[in-house]
Design a protein around this motif. Structure first.
Motif, short mmCIF file in Angstrom:
data_model
loop_
_atom_site.label_atom_id
_atom_site.label_comp_id
_atom_site.label_asym_id
_atom_site.label_seq_id
_atom_site.Cartn_x
_atom_site.Cartn_y
_atom_site.Cartn_z
N ASN A 6 -24.73 -23.82 26.39
CA ASN A 6 -24.63 -25.13 27.02
C ASN A 6 -25.56 -25.17 28.22
O ASN A 6 -26.29 -24.21 28.49
CB ASN A 6 -23.19 -25.45 27.41
CG ASN A 6 -22.58 -24.40 28.33
OD1 ASN A 6 -23.28 -23.81 29.16
ND2 ASN A 6 -21.28 -24.16 28.21
N ALA A 7 -25.53 -26.26 28.95
CA ALA A 7 -26.45 -26.42 30.09
C ALA A 7 -26.21 -25.36 31.16
O ALA A 7 -27.17 -24.84 31.75
CB ALA A 7 -26.28 -27.82 30.69
N ALA A 8 -24.95 -25.02 31.40
CA ALA A 8 -24.65 -24.01 32.42
C ALA A 8 -25.19 -22.64 32.00
O ALA A 8 -25.68 -21.86 32.84
CB ALA A 8 -23.14 -23.93 32.65
N ASP A 9 -25.09 -22.32 30.71
CA ASP A 9 -25.61 -21.05 30.21
C ASP A 9 -27.12 -20.97 30.40
O ASP A 9 -27.65 -19.95 30.86
CB ASP A 9 -25.29 -20.89 28.72
CG ASP A 9 -23.80 -20.83 28.44
OD1 ASP A 9 -23.07 -20.26 29.25
OD2 ASP A 9 -23.39 -21.36 27.39
N LEU A 10 -27.81 -22.06 30.03
CA LEU A 10 -29.27 -22.08 30.20
C LEU A 10 -29.65 -21.95 31.67
O LEU A 10 -30.63 -21.27 32.00
CB LEU A 10 -29.84 -23.38 29.62
CG LEU A 10 -29.83 -23.52 28.10
CD1 LEU A 10 -30.38 -24.88 27.70
CD2 LEU A 10 -30.63 -22.40 27.44
N SER A 11 -28.88 -22.58 32.54
CA SER A 11 -29.15 -22.49 33.97
C SER A 11 -29.00 -21.06 34.47
O SER A 11 -29.82 -20.57 35.26
CB SER A 11 -28.20 -23.42 34.74
OG SER A 11 -28.43 -23.32 36.13
N ALA A 12 -27.95 -20.36 33.99
CA ALA A 12 -27.73 -18.97 34.41
C ALA A 12 -28.86 -18.07 33.92
O ALA A 12 -29.34 -17.20 34.66
CB ALA A 12 -26.39 -18.47 33.87
#
Length: 239
Positions: free
Chosen positions: A116-122
């Protein structure tokens, strides 16, 4: 330096495990904060983080973000463990790298489907931190491992996360050695970074097969930098 850190990790982990078995740290009670343990044993915060992960992998403590570590058992689990002699046993190290290729290749493929977006951000943050510290012997390793952990997290499968985090902890010395070897050769550190970027881009593109191939290729190259590739069975030596 990291060889020394691993030795300290083993020493401190064994001491705390002994204290837990002896009831110094009772079941159901929190361990002292990391900074207190670091002062008590005269080691760095990084070593204490490794100790905590080792004790958690052994089933002695349970850790939660922001709430510390609680003792949950006086005796460690007798399940799967990676030999502590990996640093000196090249055959065992090659075996674990071969295992990582299968596990992390699968994790990257699953992350490409579930991220998800949070995973990509991390992942992006870990890559940015890594790029900023490519030549740093300690921080580079920390950010390198953080990137792999972020991929495991993106699987949204807790078992993947726990197992890969445990393997990455055990192989911290190998990661350090591979990165050290890379620094000795002009331009290779940047090439290693591009291997990470290739994995990230495939996950971001939601391409599971490309993500799997990029992750396996990265670990094959890491094993080659450690001169372990000749120890793999022929079927594993693909690109």
């Amino acid at each position: 330096m990291l060889t020394k850190s691993l030795t300290l990790t083993e020493q401190v982990a064994r001491q705390i495990a002994t204290d837990i078995a002896d009831g110094v740290h009772a079941v159901g009670v929190k361990l002292p904060p990391g900074r207190v343990l670091a002062e008590q044993y005269g080691v760095s915060a990084a070593v204490i983080r490794e100790v905590t992960e080792r004790l958690r992998a052994q089933g002695l403590i349970q850790s939660r973000q922001g709430s510390g570590s609680t003792v949950i058992s006086r005796t460690g689990a007798q399940g799967f463990q990676v030999s502590s002699g990996l640093a000196v046993d090249r055959d065992k190290l090659a075996d674990v790298y071969e295992l990582r290729m299968e596990l992390e290749g699968g994790a990257a493929a699953l992350a490409a489907v579930r991220r998800n977006a949070a995973d990509l951000s991390a992942m992006a943050q870990a890559l940015a931190d890594l790029e900023a510290h490519l030549e740093h012997p300690e921080q580079g390793v920390e950010h390198d491992i953080a990137f792999h952990v972020a991929i495991a997290t993106a699987t949204h499968n807790r078992t993947y996360q726990d197992l890969l985090q445990y393997l990455n902890l055990q192989l911290r010395l190998a990661v350090s050695t591979a990165r050290s070897n890379s620094r000795l050769q002009d331009g290779l550190t940047a090439a290693v970074h591009q291997e990470h970027v290739a994995v990230f881009e495939a996950i971001r593109a939601r391409n599971p097969e490309r993500a799997r191939q990029a992750a396996v290729r990265h670990l094959q190259q890491a094993a080659s930098r450690l001169q372990l590739d000749s120890l793999f069975p022929a079927a594993t030596q693909t690109s």
